[in-house]
Design an enzyme around this catalytic site. Structure first.
Site, PDB file in Angstrom:
ATOM      1  N   TYR A   1     -15.081   4.317 -16.077  1.00 42.42           N
ATOM      2  CA  TYR A   1     -14.231   4.236 -14.886  1.00 42.42           C
ATOM      3  C   TYR A   1     -13.394   5.516 -14.873  1.00 42.42           C
ATOM      4  O   TYR A   1     -12.610   5.753 -15.801  1.00 42.42           O
ATOM      5  CB  TYR A   1     -13.330   3.000 -14.925  1.00 42.42           C
ATOM      6  CG  TYR A   1     -14.053   1.717 -14.588  1.00 42.42           C
ATOM      7  CD1 TYR A   1     -14.038   1.209 -13.290  1.00 42.42           C
ATOM      8  CD2 TYR A   1     -14.779   1.030 -15.558  1.00 42.42           C
ATOM      9  CE1 TYR A   1     -14.723   0.044 -12.971  1.00 42.42           C
ATOM     10  CE2 TYR A   1     -15.468  -0.136 -15.245  1.00 42.42           C
ATOM     11  CZ  TYR A   1     -15.426  -0.616 -13.944  1.00 42.42           C
ATOM     12  OH  TYR A   1     -16.112  -1.764 -13.628  1.00 42.42           O
TER      13      TYR A   1
ATOM     14  N   HIS B   1     -13.085 -11.260  -5.505  1.00 43.97           N
ATOM     15  CA  HIS B   1     -12.783 -10.647  -6.806  1.00 43.97           C
ATOM     16  C   HIS B   1     -12.539 -11.695  -7.891  1.00 43.97           C
ATOM     17  O   HIS B   1     -11.717 -12.601  -7.725  1.00 43.97           O
ATOM     18  CB  HIS B   1     -11.541  -9.754  -6.679  1.00 43.97           C
ATOM     19  CG  HIS B   1     -11.117  -9.117  -7.970  1.00 43.97           C
ATOM     20  ND1 HIS B   1     -11.820  -8.077  -8.544  1.00 43.97           N
ATOM     21  CD2 HIS B   1     -10.095  -9.386  -8.807  1.00 43.97           C
ATOM     22  CE1 HIS B   1     -11.227  -7.729  -9.676  1.00 43.97           C
ATOM     23  NE2 HIS B   1     -10.176  -8.507  -9.863  1.00 43.97           N
TER      24      HIS B   1
END
Length: 578
Positions: free
Chosen positions: A234, A416
């Site tokens: 990330y 999510h």
């Protein structure tokens, strides 16, 4: 190329073969398919320009899938480009990307003849020819870049061996055959080069709004970084808007992918930072690095989100997402998830997101509202559960107070959870009756999260309820999973995109903590092992010490189903509506 019949008869050539366009496939010494003419087997194939959606299936980009969706016919047309075909391939769908109990289209060769058929795999991974052939081969053609296969598949086939194509995430699987096989049953799927790719197959059929003449663009991209040579990265990069940048409306955005990295850039998000800080430090590096300044954790307001396979995102013509101007931070954080399973070294990347914006403000500001469960450890999932359900409520009392009389219109949604999430659904309820599904994903994956435009706008009025339910799997865990921000903790959230923007930014619930305390007391009364309920012991510690027998699991499920809830009906300032 032969299309396989159902089981019990020998493979046969296509009927009236001489009357059709003749196509001969043969093998060279390097075992590459050569197609001289197009094979037309069952109907005509759509033109290449008719496939608007594309995704690389494998990390090397050897398999490129394109597709289109026909809602009137309830059919998906696929075009699969195979850049280096050896002795065939498998392509299909399964519940979560497994090769067992999968629904497959298989192309294989015995070294002399080539065959195509609809197949399925059993619980042991053994392949069987399907008695109902629902993957229909439309054609094959050789091009300089490789072999194109065209085929179609109905959403629903009423065949118990077939995968039902639904809204939401689809786990596509592929396998490459590197040796000739004498029959379908001889393919050993555990011994082939294989993998999976997640996509949203059933894209909404949305009319693209007209874009204004004064539209400008801004690219928020990584500054020519070297992608780390590890499977998952990330990457965080801080960007800033020009000084004194006035209020604008974002009206669309799209991905900018560095050529050659299409299979490595998994998903990207642009976040705006909190306005209460005057400045944010510059940063360009891995998001999990110890060198990353803590203040970057205050850049959480999503402006744009893209995942592999997604197209450009358009706002409805009457609304735009505001950025710039007073009360809005100049600082933006780009986050890119690189998926590099082949561990390529030295690959440079300048991918990111291109924002399209206008100074001519539209009628409404768009807003983003959080629905679901509060981030709190009082909501927990016992270990060893295959489908544990938690539900968060946006209640009628909250919408009555916070929404305008004319209501709001939800046009997009981003679901999510963390790693244990398997299904997410939000439904709209009015007067105690379920009215419609806002967004549902029955094959949800935490590794594939994108903002999805809804097929139809959902109108929500004061007094309506929005109920978000998440299903979790903790079969691989030995202790309770509690709610929270950590990746091994859990969330259940639907970020809904709507207009006109209101003060309501968060409409979520959790079980009443007092009732959870009664649960721990009950566990103590009925179990030999004591769960410490003294005030100094945290809720996670109490959950970790529960002996997870059937009784304790069932009582916790009942508690979450029937106990009163604690409601969070919050303004953007984190102040609650009274």
């Amino acid at each position: 190329l032969r299309s396989m019949p159902t089981s019990g008869s020998k493979p046969c050539p296509c009927p009236s073969f001489k009357l059709r366009e003749v196509a001969s496939m043969y093998f060279t010494m390097v075992a590459v398919f050569l197609v001289i003419l197009v094979v037309a087997l069952q109907g005509s194939a759509p033109r290449g320009s008719d496939f608007p959606y594309k995704v690389p299936l494998d990390p090397q980009g050897l398999l490129q899938l394109s597709w289109n969706v026909s809602y009137p016919e309830q059919v998906v047309h696929f075009q699969l480009l195979v850049r280096d075909l050896r002795f065939g391939l498998l392509f299909g769908m399964s519940d979560r990307g497994e090769f067992e109990n999968a629904d497959l289209a298989v192309l294989w060769s015995d070294g002399h003849n080539s065959f195509f058929g609809d197949a399925w795999s059993d619980a042991k991974g053994q392949l069987h020819m399907d008695s109902q052939q629902d993957y229909q081969l439309l054609g094959a053609r050789k091009a300089p870049e490789g072999l194109y296969l065209l085929f179609r598949r109905a959403f629903s086939t009423c065949d118990p061996k077939d995968y039902l194509i639904e809204d939401g995430t689809v786990h596509l699987i592929y396998g490459i055959l590197e040796k000739p096989v004498h029959s379908l049953q001889a393919i050993n799927i555990s011994a082939i080069h294989r993998g999976l790719q997640r996509v949203q197959l059933l894209k909404p059929n949305i009319t693209i709004p007209e874009l204004p003449s004064d539209m400008k663009t801004m690219e928020i991209t990584a500054p020519d970084i070297v992608i780390p040579s590890q499977e998952t990265t990330y990457w965080c990069y801080m960007a800033e808007l020009p000084d004194g940048f006035p209020k604008h409306h974002i009206i669309m955005y799209e991905p900018v992918i560095t050529v050659g990295n299409e299979a490595l850039v998994h998903h990207m998000e642009v976040f705006q930072c909190a306005a209460e800080f005057d400045s944010f430090p510059h940063y360009n590096g891995p998001c999990d690095s110890k060198m990353k300044p803590d203040r970057l954790n205050y850049c959480r307001h999503v402006l744009a989100a893209w995942a592999m396979g997604a197209q450009a995102f358009y706002y409805p013509e009457e609304a735009g997402l505001a950025f710039g101007g007073p009360g809005s931070s100049r600082y933006l954080r780009l986050e890119i998830h690189y998926h590099n399973p082949l561990v390529f070294k030295g690959r440079r990347d300048s991918s990111g997101i291109r924002l399209y914006f206008t100074a001519t403000l539209r009628r409404y500001d768009a807003g983003i509202m959080e629905l679901g469960l509060v981030y709190t450890p009082v909501m927990a999932i016992p270990p060893g559960e295959d489908a544990f359900i938690l539900t968060g409520y946006c209640t009628d009392k909250c919408t009555q107070l916070a929404l305008p009389a004319a209501g709001i219109r939800i046009f997009a949604s981003q679901l999510h959870t963390h790693l244990a999430g398997r299904k997410v659904v939000t439904v709209l309820s009015r007067d105690g009756k379920e009215k419609q599904v806002v967004n549902a994903d029955g094959h949800y994956s935490p590794h594939f999260q994108e903002i999805r435009m809804l097929k139809e706008v959902v109108a929500v009025f004061p007094g309506d309820e929005l109920i978000t339910t998440c299903t979790y799997n903790t079969e691989d865990r030995s202790r309770a999973t509690v709610g929270g921000f950590g990746i091994l903790e859990e969330m259940c959230v639907n970020y809904v995109h709507y207009y006109p923007q209101t003060q309501l930014e968060l409409c979520k619930s959790a079980v009443d903590p007092g009732y959870l305390h009664r649960y721990f007391n009950l566990v103590n009364r009925f179990n030999d092992e004591e769960v410490c309920t003294c005030p100094q012991v945290s809720v996670p510690q109490q959950f970790f010490s529960v002996p997870w027998n059937t009784f304790n699991r069932d009582v916790l499920k009942s508690l979450y189903g029937f106990a009163p809830i604690s409601m969070h009906c919050n303004k953007s300032s984190a102040v609650r509506f009274p």
